[in-house]
Scaffold this active site. Structure first.
Site, PDB file in Angstrom:
ATOM      1  N   TYR A   1      -8.556 -20.506 -19.461  1.00 36.07           N
ATOM      2  CA  TYR A   1      -8.572 -21.926 -19.804  1.00 36.07           C
ATOM      3  C   TYR A   1      -8.279 -22.217 -21.274  1.00 36.07           C
ATOM      4  O   TYR A   1      -8.338 -23.357 -21.688  1.00 36.07           O
ATOM      5  CB  TYR A   1      -9.882 -22.589 -19.372  1.00 36.07           C
ATOM      6  CG  TYR A   1     -11.152 -21.900 -19.841  1.00 36.07           C
ATOM      7  CD1 TYR A   1     -11.457 -21.815 -21.192  1.00 36.07           C
ATOM      8  CD2 TYR A   1     -12.034 -21.355 -18.926  1.00 36.07           C
ATOM      9  CE1 TYR A   1     -12.601 -21.193 -21.617  1.00 36.07           C
ATOM     10  CE2 TYR A   1     -13.205 -20.732 -19.352  1.00 36.07           C
ATOM     11  CZ  TYR A   1     -13.473 -20.644 -20.701  1.00 36.07           C
ATOM     12  OH  TYR A   1     -14.621 -20.029 -21.127  1.00 36.07           O
TER      13      TYR A   1
ATOM     14  N   SER B   1     -19.790 -22.659 -27.179  1.00 42.93           N
ATOM     15  CA  SER B   1     -20.133 -23.238 -25.878  1.00 42.93           C
ATOM     16  C   SER B   1     -19.927 -24.749 -25.974  1.00 42.93           C
ATOM     17  O   SER B   1     -19.496 -25.251 -27.002  1.00 42.93           O
ATOM     18  CB  SER B   1     -21.555 -22.879 -25.494  1.00 42.93           C
ATOM     19  OG  SER B   1     -22.419 -23.411 -26.452  1.00 42.93           O
ATOM     20  N   LEU B   2     -20.235 -25.446 -24.900  1.00 44.98           N
ATOM     21  CA  LEU B   2     -19.960 -26.882 -24.865  1.00 44.98           C
ATOM     22  C   LEU B   2     -21.247 -27.684 -24.825  1.00 44.98           C
ATOM     23  O   LEU B   2     -22.254 -27.230 -24.284  1.00 44.98           O
ATOM     24  CB  LEU B   2     -19.151 -27.218 -23.610  1.00 44.98           C
ATOM     25  CG  LEU B   2     -17.755 -26.601 -23.522  1.00 44.98           C
ATOM     26  CD1 LEU B   2     -17.131 -26.902 -22.169  1.00 44.98           C
ATOM     27  CD2 LEU B   2     -16.867 -27.150 -24.627  1.00 44.98           C
TER      28      LEU B   2
ATOM     29  N   ASP C   1       0.823  -1.218   0.000  1.00 42.70           N
ATOM     30  CA  ASP C   1       0.000   0.000   0.000  1.00 42.70           C
ATOM     31  C   ASP C   1       0.854   1.263   0.000  1.00 42.70           C
ATOM     32  O   ASP C   1       0.563   2.242  -0.680  1.00 42.70           O
ATOM     33  CB  ASP C   1      -0.930   0.020   1.223  1.00 42.70           C
ATOM     34  CG  ASP C   1      -1.982  -1.073   1.117  1.00 42.70           C
ATOM     35  OD1 ASP C   1      -2.155  -1.624   0.015  1.00 42.70           O
ATOM     36  OD2 ASP C   1      -2.605  -1.390   2.155  1.00 42.70           O
TER      37      ASP C   1
ATOM     38  N   LYS D   1     -15.431 -26.647 -14.034  1.00 44.70           N
ATOM     39  CA  LYS D   1     -16.232 -25.720 -14.836  1.00 44.70           C
ATOM     40  C   LYS D   1     -16.626 -24.557 -13.922  1.00 44.70           C
ATOM     41  O   LYS D   1     -17.516 -24.671 -13.081  1.00 44.70           O
ATOM     42  CB  LYS D   1     -17.467 -26.424 -15.397  1.00 44.70           C
ATOM     43  CG  LYS D   1     -18.254 -25.552 -16.354  1.00 44.70           C
ATOM     44  CD  LYS D   1     -19.316 -26.366 -17.059  1.00 44.70           C
ATOM     45  CE  LYS D   1     -20.049 -25.554 -18.105  1.00 44.70           C
ATOM     46  NZ  LYS D   1     -20.762 -24.404 -17.564  1.00 44.70           N
TER      47      LYS D   1
ATOM     48  N   ARG E   1     -18.569 -12.812 -24.017  1.00 44.20           N
ATOM     49  CA  ARG E   1     -18.827 -13.773 -25.075  1.00 44.20           C
ATOM     50  C   ARG E   1     -19.939 -13.291 -26.007  1.00 44.20           C
ATOM     51  O   ARG E   1     -19.887 -13.513 -27.210  1.00 44.20           O
ATOM     52  CB  ARG E   1     -19.233 -15.105 -24.441  1.00 44.20           C
ATOM     53  CG  ARG E   1     -19.626 -16.149 -25.420  1.00 44.20           C
ATOM     54  CD  ARG E   1     -19.886 -17.468 -24.708  1.00 44.20           C
ATOM     55  NE  ARG E   1     -20.269 -18.480 -25.660  1.00 44.20           N
ATOM     56  CZ  ARG E   1     -21.496 -18.644 -26.129  1.00 44.20           C
ATOM     57  NH1 ARG E   1     -22.452 -17.859 -25.722  1.00 44.20           N
ATOM     58  NH2 ARG E   1     -21.766 -19.585 -27.006  1.00 44.20           N
TER      59      ARG E   1
ATOM     60  N   CYS F   1     -56.202 -14.373   4.673  1.00 47.44           N
ATOM     61  CA  CYS F   1     -56.751 -13.379   5.575  1.00 47.44           C
ATOM     62  C   CYS F   1     -57.514 -12.411   4.663  1.00 47.44           C
ATOM     63  O   CYS F   1     -56.924 -11.858   3.733  1.00 47.44           O
ATOM     64  CB  CYS F   1     -55.616 -12.650   6.293  1.00 47.44           C
ATOM     65  SG  CYS F   1     -56.165 -11.157   7.103  1.00 47.44           S
TER      66      CYS F   1
ATOM     67  N   GLU G   1     -11.110 -30.308 -16.236  1.00 49.31           N
ATOM     68  CA  GLU G   1     -10.990 -29.026 -15.531  1.00 49.31           C
ATOM     69  C   GLU G   1     -12.279 -28.731 -14.792  1.00 49.31           C
ATOM     70  O   GLU G   1     -13.339 -29.209 -15.177  1.00 49.31           O
ATOM     71  CB  GLU G   1     -10.776 -27.887 -16.548  1.00 49.31           C
ATOM     72  CG  GLU G   1      -9.482 -27.982 -17.287  1.00 49.31           C
ATOM     73  CD  GLU G   1      -9.461 -27.035 -18.482  1.00 49.31           C
ATOM     74  OE1 GLU G   1     -10.237 -26.070 -18.514  1.00 49.31           O
ATOM     75  OE2 GLU G   1      -8.665 -27.303 -19.389  1.00 49.31           O
TER      76      GLU G   1
ATOM     77  N   ASP H   1     -18.186 -21.300 -12.495  1.00 48.95           N
ATOM     78  CA  ASP H   1     -19.509 -20.725 -12.721  1.00 48.95           C
ATOM     79  C   ASP H   1     -19.451 -19.203 -12.714  1.00 48.95           C
ATOM     80  O   ASP H   1     -19.743 -18.541 -11.728  1.00 48.95           O
ATOM     81  CB  ASP H   1     -20.465 -21.220 -11.628  1.00 48.95           C
ATOM     82  CG  ASP H   1     -21.908 -21.051 -12.042  1.00 48.95           C
ATOM     83  OD1 ASP H   1     -22.159 -20.677 -13.200  1.00 48.95           O
ATOM     84  OD2 ASP H   1     -22.788 -21.291 -11.200  1.00 48.95           O
TER      85      ASP H   1
ATOM     86  N   CYS I   1     -55.443 -14.935  11.551  1.00 47.46           N
ATOM     87  CA  CYS I   1     -54.279 -14.260  10.971  1.00 47.46           C
ATOM     88  C   CYS I   1     -53.301 -13.871  12.078  1.00 47.46           C
ATOM     89  O   CYS I   1     -53.687 -13.194  13.038  1.00 47.46           O
ATOM     90  CB  CYS I   1     -54.734 -13.012  10.216  1.00 47.46           C
ATOM     91  SG  CYS I   1     -53.362 -11.999   9.636  1.00 47.46           S
TER      92      CYS I   1
ATOM     93  N   CYS J   1     -55.651  -5.490   7.017  1.00 48.02           N
ATOM     94  CA  CYS J   1     -54.588  -6.264   7.677  1.00 48.02           C
ATOM     95  C   CYS J   1     -53.238  -5.594   7.406  1.00 48.02           C
ATOM     96  O   CYS J   1     -52.848  -5.400   6.248  1.00 48.02           O
ATOM     97  CB  CYS J   1     -54.582  -7.688   7.135  1.00 48.02           C
ATOM     98  SG  CYS J   1     -53.150  -8.633   7.650  1.00 48.02           S
TER      99      CYS J   1
ATOM    100  N   LYS K   1     -22.442 -31.582 -16.122  1.00 49.44           N
ATOM    101  CA  LYS K   1     -23.145 -30.650 -15.211  1.00 49.44           C
ATOM    102  C   LYS K   1     -23.530 -31.378 -13.936  1.00 49.44           C
ATOM    103  O   LYS K   1     -24.181 -32.431 -14.003  1.00 49.44           O
ATOM    104  CB  LYS K   1     -24.418 -30.131 -15.884  1.00 49.44           C
ATOM    105  CG  LYS K   1     -24.165 -29.191 -17.040  1.00 49.44           C
ATOM    106  CD  LYS K   1     -23.862 -27.791 -16.518  1.00 49.44           C
ATOM    107  CE  LYS K   1     -23.872 -26.738 -17.597  1.00 49.44           C
ATOM    108  NZ  LYS K   1     -25.160 -26.335 -18.066  1.00 49.44           N
TER     109      LYS K   1
ATOM    110  N   CYS L   1     -53.313  -9.774  12.160  1.00 51.13           N
ATOM    111  CA  CYS L   1     -54.462  -8.927  12.527  1.00 51.13           C
ATOM    112  C   CYS L   1     -55.547  -9.702  13.259  1.00 51.13           C
ATOM    113  O   CYS L   1     -56.583  -9.148  13.614  1.00 51.13           O
ATOM    114  CB  CYS L   1     -55.052  -8.264  11.284  1.00 51.13           C
ATOM    115  SG  CYS L   1     -55.922  -9.422  10.227  1.00 51.13           S
TER     116      CYS L   1
HETATM  117  S1  IVH Z   1     -13.823 -24.535 -22.398  1.00 55.41           S
HETATM  118  C1  IVH Z   1     -14.985 -24.245 -26.972  1.00 55.41           C
HETATM  119  N1  IVH Z   1     -13.233 -24.680 -19.854  1.00 55.41           N
HETATM  120  O1  IVH Z   1     -18.517 -23.082 -19.650  1.00 55.41           O
HETATM  121  C2  IVH Z   1     -15.527 -24.060 -25.607  1.00 55.41           C
HETATM  122  N2  IVH Z   1     -15.234 -23.584 -20.480  1.00 55.41           N
HETATM  123  O2  IVH Z   1     -20.431 -23.897 -22.467  1.00 55.41           O
HETATM  124  C3  IVH Z   1     -14.507 -23.502 -24.698  1.00 55.41           C
HETATM  125  N3  IVH Z   1     -16.470 -22.654 -18.604  1.00 55.41           N
HETATM  126  O3  IVH Z   1     -19.203 -20.600 -21.881  1.00 55.41           O
HETATM  127  C4  IVH Z   1     -14.945 -23.560 -23.287  1.00 55.41           C
HETATM  128  N4  IVH Z   1     -15.076 -23.266 -17.028  1.00 55.41           N
HETATM  129  O4  IVH Z   1     -17.642 -19.926 -20.111  1.00 55.41           O
HETATM  130  C5  IVH Z   1     -14.121 -24.258 -20.775  1.00 55.41           C
HETATM  131  N5  IVH Z   1     -12.551 -24.848 -17.647  1.00 55.41           N
HETATM  132  C6  IVH Z   1     -13.425 -24.427 -18.559  1.00 55.41           C
HETATM  133  C7  IVH Z   1     -14.581 -23.713 -18.202  1.00 55.41           C
HETATM  134  C8  IVH Z   1     -15.467 -23.309 -19.209  1.00 55.41           C
HETATM  135  C9  IVH Z   1     -16.196 -22.634 -17.290  1.00 55.41           C
HETATM  136  C10 IVH Z   1     -17.672 -22.066 -19.234  1.00 55.41           C
HETATM  137  C11 IVH Z   1     -17.395 -21.251 -20.459  1.00 55.41           C
HETATM  138  C12 IVH Z   1     -18.398 -21.671 -21.496  1.00 55.41           C
HETATM  139  C13 IVH Z   1     -19.236 -22.696 -20.789  1.00 55.41           C
HETATM  140  C14 IVH Z   1     -19.387 -23.951 -21.610  1.00 55.41           C
END
Ligand code: IVH
Length: 668
Positions: A222, A83-84, A38, A115, A136, A422, A113, A117, A404, A427, A310, A407
């Site tokens: 990632y 997305s996946l 700091d 996932k 995205r 009620c 890995e 959130d 109630c 009330c 998931k 009241c």
């Molecule tokens: S790989 C080609 N790795 O999960 C897809 N995604 O639908 C590349 N997410 O929108 C994604 N952790 O935001 C990947 N270790 C991870 C992740 C990850 C979270 C999210 C990502 C994506 C959604 C998958």
């Protein structure tokens, strides 16, 4: 100090502080006490103020958050952000593995890995410097949130090699930051965020980077967007490269030689998940070899070389301490379980609605029971079942009261309803809930006037009906708990601003029985002014397509009440707007909009517009936006991570659009 010395000191401090920041935020291994950091940063701020010519884009002082933006610029992604595909059980994962084996033969490995959130972001570096960061969006076009991302301390402003590279990862809010943020929000009487993901997304969508800077976000990278020209042959090597460049990656990743190893990794994380300091919603499984990834290729939406497992909705066990009764604004008495606080799906849960007495009987719930709790749709806490075999005999049966609790008038079960009500219009609980409804987001939307403040104002007799809100004075508000000058002036401004709301908000806010926000909009569009609606007969009302007999009767009786007439006069005297200000209604027959008359279902996460916004726009074009998919559905709009509604639409052969298509067709 002469200029040369100043230049050297500024450079030294920038380098030193960047190194300390890297050790602290990326490696999680601080090497100096906070106080020393700091002090050095204060010295650097002062020097840069005196010698602005030495301020560099990677100086740690550049993270505090710059000017407020008008809006976010659009960014076209150079490589799409996909997305996946999802897996929900072992069979889905084995199926995925079989397809991989068919495509690449026997010799392959996976990287597993966590996932995370949060929300996906992409970061661009030029010659080693961070130049742009984006969301995205729809996968093709996102929003430029560079200034907000700069406030995330684990994002390097300069990487360890002077190269140009685009990297991708998940920005998120750690649980502790989330809890502190929500606590502060609740103390200010504001609506808390439902979960850390929403909090992270909300923070990164702030137009004022100074606000984002206060939110303590973090990130795990990632992926590298385009590995062309890099000396990398496997995903695991790309992650190591990210580490070497100074990025923060998640260390819990594992290379797995077989799908059984993948399953074991998943099983272990189902157990360990609650111990993490951030939320995860699954495990991502990726084929390691880049050459094999290439052979597997992509479907229209996602790579065939990766899948997201998931987790099922998290269930936890806690004790049900008591059953409290809540009286809603329509007088319905709802039993609520009071639980020993327990963390589930990202937040601490202490209450869960039990809906009605029948449900308590069905689930055989007693006070003192050990109960299994989950969050339905990962948002609303719910008691799943009772662990009857853990009963000690001290548990108590629960009986709904006959009167109630607020009241003391007798509770009534109306014909055909499971709920007890009620029916005393005076009330206090109902009046208080009505006031809370009036200021809520879909009604008059008065910021800073949450449940707590309303309850205080009500119990101190400062407001007894909604018109009183417009008579509040600065002194009255300052006398309330935890109300400073600044929040009072913000609140008074918000109250003032709400006077200008379009009619449908006021109508919905008045809480006329059976008039929801959709009906309120229809009424506002049709009558354009509150007095016109007030004069409407039952016949005028039922002539409107969406207004049935029950609603028409309720509207007519509302406006006939002396109290309602007085209230309207007071609101008018306060200067509240009674006119409809929204878009003109589109008559379904004459509308040439594609959407007119269509039944549309929205599902999944939308990124470019809110669900409400999409709904309002579609309805303005004559569409009927429904909550569930059936044979009558004409079109489903599927955002990210759409689940069972999308499956159902596909199985019924209903047309499905992604968000991008919707945005295009709406010409936003
Ligand atoms: S790989 C080609 N790795 O999960 C897809 N995604 O639908 C590349 N997410 O929108 C994604 N952790 O935001 C990947 N270790 C991870 C992740 C990850 C979270 C999210 C990502 C994506 C959604 C998958």
């Amino acid at each position: 100090m002469d200029v040369q010395m100043a230049e050297k000191r500024v450079k030294d401090l920038q380098n030193l502080l960047n190194q300390y920041g890297y050790e602290y935020y990326v490696l999680d291994q601080p090497s100096v006490p906070d106080a020393e950091y700091d002090q050095l940063i204060r010295e650097l701020i002062e020097l840069e103020e005196n010698y602005p010519q030495f301020r560099s884009p990677d100086s740690p002082t550049q993270r505090v958050g710059g000017a407020i933006l008008e809006m976010f610029e659009k960014v076209e992604h150079r490589t799409p952000m996909l997305s996946l595909g999802n897996a929900f059980n072992e069979a889905d994962l084995r199926d995925f593995d079989r397809k991989v084996r068919q495509a690449v033969g026997e010799d392959y490995a996976y990287v597993c890995e966590l996932k995370i959130d949060g929300l996906a972001v992409t970061l661009s570096y030029e010659n080693g410097y961070f130049v742009q960061g984006a969301t995205r969006g729809d996968g093709t076009t996102g929003e430029d949130i560079t200034e907000n991302l700069k406030t995330i301390k684990s994002i390097p402003l300069r990487i360890k090699e002077p190269i140009s590279i685009e990297v991708r990862g998940e920005a998120f809010m750690p649980r502790r930051s989330f809890e502190a943020l929500n606590k502060a929000k609740e103390e200010r009487g504001e609506e808390p965020f439902a979960n850390p993901r929403n909090a992270a997304a909300g923070s990164l969508r702030q137009l004022d980077p100074k606000l984002a800077a206060k939110r303590n976000l973090d990130i795990f990278l990632y992926a590298v967007a385009d590995l062309g020209g890099m000396d990398v042959t496997a995903h695991s090597e790309a992650l190591d490269l990210l580490d070497r460049l100074g990025f923060k990656t998640n260390k819990e990743r594992r290379k797995c030689a077989t799908i059984d190893e993948v399953l074991a990794y998943i099983e272990a994380w189902v157990e360990m998940r609650p111990n993490l300091s951030y939320d995860i919603d699954g495990i991502v499984v990726k084929v390691d070899s880049l050459e094999q990834q290439q052979r597997l290729g992509f479907t229209a939406k996602s790579p065939r070389w990766a899948i997201a497992y998931k987790f099922p909705a998290e269930e936890v066990v806690t004790t049900l301490r008591d059953i409290e009764l809540n009286i809603g604004r329509t007088g319905v008495v709802t039993p609520t379980a009071i639980l020993d606080p327990v963390r589930v799906a990202g937040t601490t849960v202490q209450r869960a609605t039990l809906h009605n007495e029948d449900l308590i009987r069905e689930k055989d719930i007693k006070i003192g029971d050990r109960v299994v709790v989950k969050k339905a749709g990962d948002i609303i806490p719910e008691v799943v079942n009772v662990l009857a075999d853990q009963r000690t005999g001290d548990e108590l049966d629960f009986h709904m009261p006959t009167h109630c609790p607020e009241c003391e008038s007798e509770l009534i079960r109306l014909d055909g309803e499971v709920a007890l009500r009620c029916i005393n219009p005076k009330c206090p609980a109902q009046i208080r809930e009505g006031l809370i409804h009036f200021v809520s987001r879909n009604a008059m939307n008065i910021d800073g006037l949450g449940e707590k403040v309303i309850s205080q104002l009500f119990s101190e007799h400062l407001i007894k009906d909604v018109a009183d809100i417009y008579k509040l004075t600065e002194d009255q508000l300052l006398a309330l708990e935890r109300m400073g000058k600044k929040s009072v002036s913000n609140l008074l401004e918000a109250i003032e601003a709400s006077k200008g709301n379009s009619l449908e908000r006021l109508l919905f806010g008045l809480g006329i029985r059976h008039v929801g926000s959709k009906a309120a909009r229809t009424l506002a569009q049709q009558f354009e002014n509150l007095y016109a609606l007030q004069k409407a007969t039952r016949e005028d009302l039922t002539a409107i397509n969406e207004i049935g007999d029950k609603m028409a009767d309720s509207i007519v009786s509302f406006f006939e009440m002396e109290e309602a007439k007085e209230l309207i006069a007071e609101l008018e005297a306060a200067g509240v707007n009674f006119d409809y200000k929204g878009p003109k209604p589109v008559s379904v027959e004459s509308s040439d909009s594609f959407f007119a008359g269509k039944t549309i279902v929205l599902t999944g996460k939308l990124e470019q517009l809110t669900r409400n916004d999409a709904k309002e726009r579609l309805e303005a074009l004559g569409a009927n936006v429904a909550g569930s998919v059936s044979k009558k559905t004409d079109l489903v709009i599927a955002g990210e991570d759409a689940g069972s509604k999308l499956d159902k639409a596909q199985s019924l052969g209903i047309e499905v659009w992604d968000e991008e298509r919707l945005v295009q067709e709406l010409k936003i």
